[in-house]
Design a protein around this motif. Structure first.
Motif, PDB file in Angstrom:
ATOM      1  N   CYS A 150      10.366  50.597 -41.059  1.00 42.18           N
ATOM      2  CA  CYS A 150      11.477  50.741 -39.876  1.00 42.18           C
ATOM      3  C   CYS A 150      12.546  51.776 -40.088  1.00 42.18           C
ATOM      4  O   CYS A 150      13.549  51.659 -39.945  1.00 42.18           O
ATOM      5  CB  CYS A 150      12.377  49.302 -40.004  1.00 42.18           C
ATOM      6  SG  CYS A 150      11.321  47.780 -39.933  1.00 42.18           S
ATOM      7  N   ARG A 153      12.914  54.472 -34.588  1.00 41.44           N
ATOM      8  CA  ARG A 153      12.750  53.186 -33.551  1.00 41.44           C
ATOM      9  C   ARG A 153      11.984  53.330 -33.168  1.00 41.44           C
ATOM     10  O   ARG A 153      11.497  52.139 -32.822  1.00 41.44           O
ATOM     11  CB  ARG A 153      14.256  53.813 -32.797  1.00 41.44           C
ATOM     12  CG  ARG A 153      14.836  52.707 -31.770  1.00 41.44           C
ATOM     13  CD  ARG A 153      15.639  53.185 -30.535  1.00 41.44           C
ATOM     14  NE  ARG A 153      16.977  53.308 -30.855  1.00 41.44           N
ATOM     15  CZ  ARG A 153      17.959  52.875 -31.335  1.00 41.44           C
ATOM     16  NH1 ARG A 153      17.556  51.911 -31.417  1.00 41.44           N
ATOM     17  NH2 ARG A 153      19.434  53.333 -31.645  1.00 41.44           N
ATOM     18  N   PRO A 154      11.527  53.956 -32.217  1.00 43.05           N
ATOM     19  CA  PRO A 154      10.296  53.952 -31.674  1.00 43.05           C
ATOM     20  C   PRO A 154       9.314  52.956 -31.731  1.00 43.05           C
ATOM     21  O   PRO A 154       8.363  51.625 -31.603  1.00 43.05           O
ATOM     22  CB  PRO A 154       9.575  54.709 -31.136  1.00 43.05           C
ATOM     23  CG  PRO A 154      10.355  56.060 -31.010  1.00 43.05           C
ATOM     24  CD  PRO A 154      11.570  55.872 -31.948  1.00 43.05           C
ATOM     25  N   ALA A 156       9.340  51.038 -35.014  1.00 49.33           N
ATOM     26  CA  ALA A 156      10.054  50.288 -35.697  1.00 49.33           C
ATOM     27  C   ALA A 156       9.804  48.812 -34.244  1.00 49.33           C
ATOM     28  O   ALA A 156       9.905  47.861 -34.404  1.00 49.33           O
ATOM     29  CB  ALA A 156      11.722  49.843 -35.997  1.00 49.33           C
ATOM     30  N   GLU A 157      10.299  49.441 -32.856  1.00 43.80           N
ATOM     31  CA  GLU A 157      10.449  48.576 -31.533  1.00 43.80           C
ATOM     32  C   GLU A 157       8.926  48.093 -31.072  1.00 43.80           C
ATOM     33  O   GLU A 157       8.745  46.736 -30.849  1.00 43.80           O
ATOM     34  CB  GLU A 157      11.077  49.231 -30.917  1.00 43.80           C
ATOM     35  CG  GLU A 157      12.726  49.384 -31.169  1.00 43.80           C
ATOM     36  CD  GLU A 157      13.736  50.462 -29.988  1.00 43.80           C
ATOM     37  OE1 GLU A 157      12.816  51.122 -29.212  1.00 43.80           O
ATOM     38  OE2 GLU A 157      14.513  49.709 -29.569  1.00 43.80           O
ATOM     39  N   ARG A 158       7.630  49.131 -31.931  1.00 42.08           N
ATOM     40  CA  ARG A 158       6.776  48.502 -31.286  1.00 42.08           C
ATOM     41  C   ARG A 158       6.175  47.531 -31.841  1.00 42.08           C
ATOM     42  O   ARG A 158       5.829  46.566 -32.173  1.00 42.08           O
ATOM     43  CB  ARG A 158       5.785  49.327 -31.250  1.00 42.08           C
ATOM     44  CG  ARG A 158       6.081  50.584 -30.078  1.00 42.08           C
ATOM     45  CD  ARG A 158       4.994  51.764 -30.061  1.00 42.08           C
ATOM     46  NE  ARG A 158       3.593  51.236 -29.972  1.00 42.08           N
ATOM     47  CZ  ARG A 158       1.892  52.062 -31.120  1.00 42.08           C
ATOM     48  NH1 ARG A 158       2.597  52.876 -31.815  1.00 42.08           N
ATOM     49  NH2 ARG A 158       1.086  51.353 -30.976  1.00 42.08           N
ATOM     50  N   GLU A 160       8.767  45.598 -34.148  1.00 48.27           N
ATOM     51  CA  GLU A 160       8.852  44.147 -33.546  1.00 48.27           C
ATOM     52  C   GLU A 160       8.103  43.220 -33.086  1.00 48.27           C
ATOM     53  O   GLU A 160       7.802  42.035 -33.240  1.00 48.27           O
ATOM     54  CB  GLU A 160      10.032  44.068 -33.502  1.00 48.27           C
ATOM     55  CG  GLU A 160      11.119  43.028 -33.463  1.00 48.27           C
ATOM     56  CD  GLU A 160      12.345  43.372 -32.961  1.00 48.27           C
ATOM     57  OE1 GLU A 160      13.348  42.129 -33.164  1.00 48.27           O
ATOM     58  OE2 GLU A 160      12.603  44.899 -33.287  1.00 48.27           O
ATOM     59  N   ASN A 161       7.577  44.129 -31.833  1.00 53.67           N
ATOM     60  CA  ASN A 161       7.296  42.661 -30.478  1.00 53.67           C
ATOM     61  C   ASN A 161       6.201  42.740 -30.772  1.00 53.67           C
ATOM     62  O   ASN A 161       5.352  41.431 -30.317  1.00 53.67           O
ATOM     63  CB  ASN A 161       7.276  43.944 -29.223  1.00 53.67           C
ATOM     64  CG  ASN A 161       8.544  44.138 -28.651  1.00 53.67           C
ATOM     65  OD1 ASN A 161      10.456  43.088 -28.908  1.00 53.67           O
ATOM     66  ND2 ASN A 161       8.902  45.641 -28.405  1.00 53.67           N
ATOM     67  N   TYR A 182      16.595  50.701 -38.503  1.00 53.09           N
ATOM     68  CA  TYR A 182      15.674  50.175 -37.152  1.00 53.09           C
ATOM     69  C   TYR A 182      15.578  48.723 -37.959  1.00 53.09           C
ATOM     70  O   TYR A 182      14.399  47.858 -36.933  1.00 53.09           O
ATOM     71  CB  TYR A 182      15.030  51.118 -36.965  1.00 53.09           C
ATOM     72  CG  TYR A 182      15.389  52.200 -36.704  1.00 53.09           C
ATOM     73  CD1 TYR A 182      16.316  52.366 -35.196  1.00 53.09           C
ATOM     74  CD2 TYR A 182      15.164  53.843 -36.948  1.00 53.09           C
ATOM     75  CE1 TYR A 182      17.091  53.073 -34.936  1.00 53.09           C
ATOM     76  CE2 TYR A 182      16.368  54.495 -36.908  1.00 53.09           C
ATOM     77  CZ  TYR A 182      17.040  54.247 -35.853  1.00 53.09           C
ATOM     78  OH  TYR A 182      17.332  55.988 -35.317  1.00 53.09           O
ATOM     79  N   PRO A 184      15.487  44.826 -37.437  1.00 50.98           N
ATOM     80  CA  PRO A 184      15.277  43.883 -36.819  1.00 50.98           C
ATOM     81  C   PRO A 184      16.906  43.034 -37.106  1.00 50.98           C
ATOM     82  O   PRO A 184      17.038  42.517 -38.367  1.00 50.98           O
ATOM     83  CB  PRO A 184      14.615  43.433 -36.337  1.00 50.98           C
ATOM     84  CG  PRO A 184      13.043  43.786 -37.171  1.00 50.98           C
ATOM     85  CD  PRO A 184      13.267  44.516 -37.560  1.00 50.98           C
TER      86      PRO A 184
END
Length: 216
Positions: A150, A153-154, A156-158, A160-161, A182, A184
């Motif tokens: 994490c 950001r990009p 970590a977000e990918r 996470e989802n 990053y 969550p």
């Protein structure tokens, strides 16, 4: 550079060490951060060699591996995915704890070579995947393990989802993280924390307080 050349590079630039928190596992690790990082930056211009994340036992990975070895029921008899595997530490710990299988996924071809070498040292049979699997449906994994991923950001977000989708589909997911920016902010349950010895060459402190989280 092919896989055999990568293995030769790893052998020449690392030594076998036990991570401080996981002495049950031996890994090919860089003894000094700066020389190997500078070397790969030079090679990057010639061959596209990425930064050697595989050459270090990062705090999040150590914490997650420690948790698995201390709580083998987490993976015993199960099929495990170690995502962003790096050195293969978490996947090796899962196999030592009784997993049926462990897939170590890392898009870095040098990481794949390091994982293979480290698996051999630890008498562990691992599957290795170098394709980007973020977003793919569950391939039969019972447990998803994510160590220290994490930090951007990009990415970590990918992750996470995708991981939340896998959990919604019935898998269990654990994250090892030393307080990266990053991680969550919700949807996680803290299971345990460890003080992980590190180096100021890698981190901003000698010890990182690192937690293992369950994805809800």
């Amino acid at each position: 550079m092919n896989r055999q050349e990568a293995r030769a590079f790893i052998r020449a630039n690392t030594a076998l060490h036990e991570p401080p928190l996981v002495p049950e596992v031996r890994l090919h690790l860089a003894t000094e951060v700066v020389p190997i990082w500078q070397m790969t930056e030079e090679e990057l211009e010639k061959t596209g060699l990425p930064p050697p994340f595989w050459a270090f036992a990062w705090a999040g990975g150590q914490a997650l591996a420690r948790y698995i070895l201390d709580h083998p029921e987490t993976v015993r008899g199960k099929r495990v995915l170690d995502f962003g595997s790096g050195s293969g530490l978490i996947a090796i710990a899962a196999m030592k704890a009784g997993a049926i299988s462990a897939l170590a996924a890392d898009i870095d071809l040098f990481a794949a070579a390091a994982i293979e070498l480290n698996a051999e040292v630890n008498n562990s049979s691992l599957l290795v995947e170098t394709e980007d699997i973020v977003g793919v449906p569950n391939q039969g994994w019972d447990v998803i393990l994510v160590g220290d991923m994490c930090y951007e950001r990009p990415l970590a977000e990918r992750i996470e989802n995708w991981v939340h989708d896998l959990v919604a589909d019935g898998a269990q997911a654990l994250i090892g993280d030393p307080g990266r920016t990053y991680l969550p902010k919700s949807g996680l349950e803290k299971l345990i924390s460890y003080a992980v010895k590190t180096t100021r060459e890698l981190e901003d402190t000698d010890v990182r307080n690192t937690s293992v989280w369950r994805v809800l």
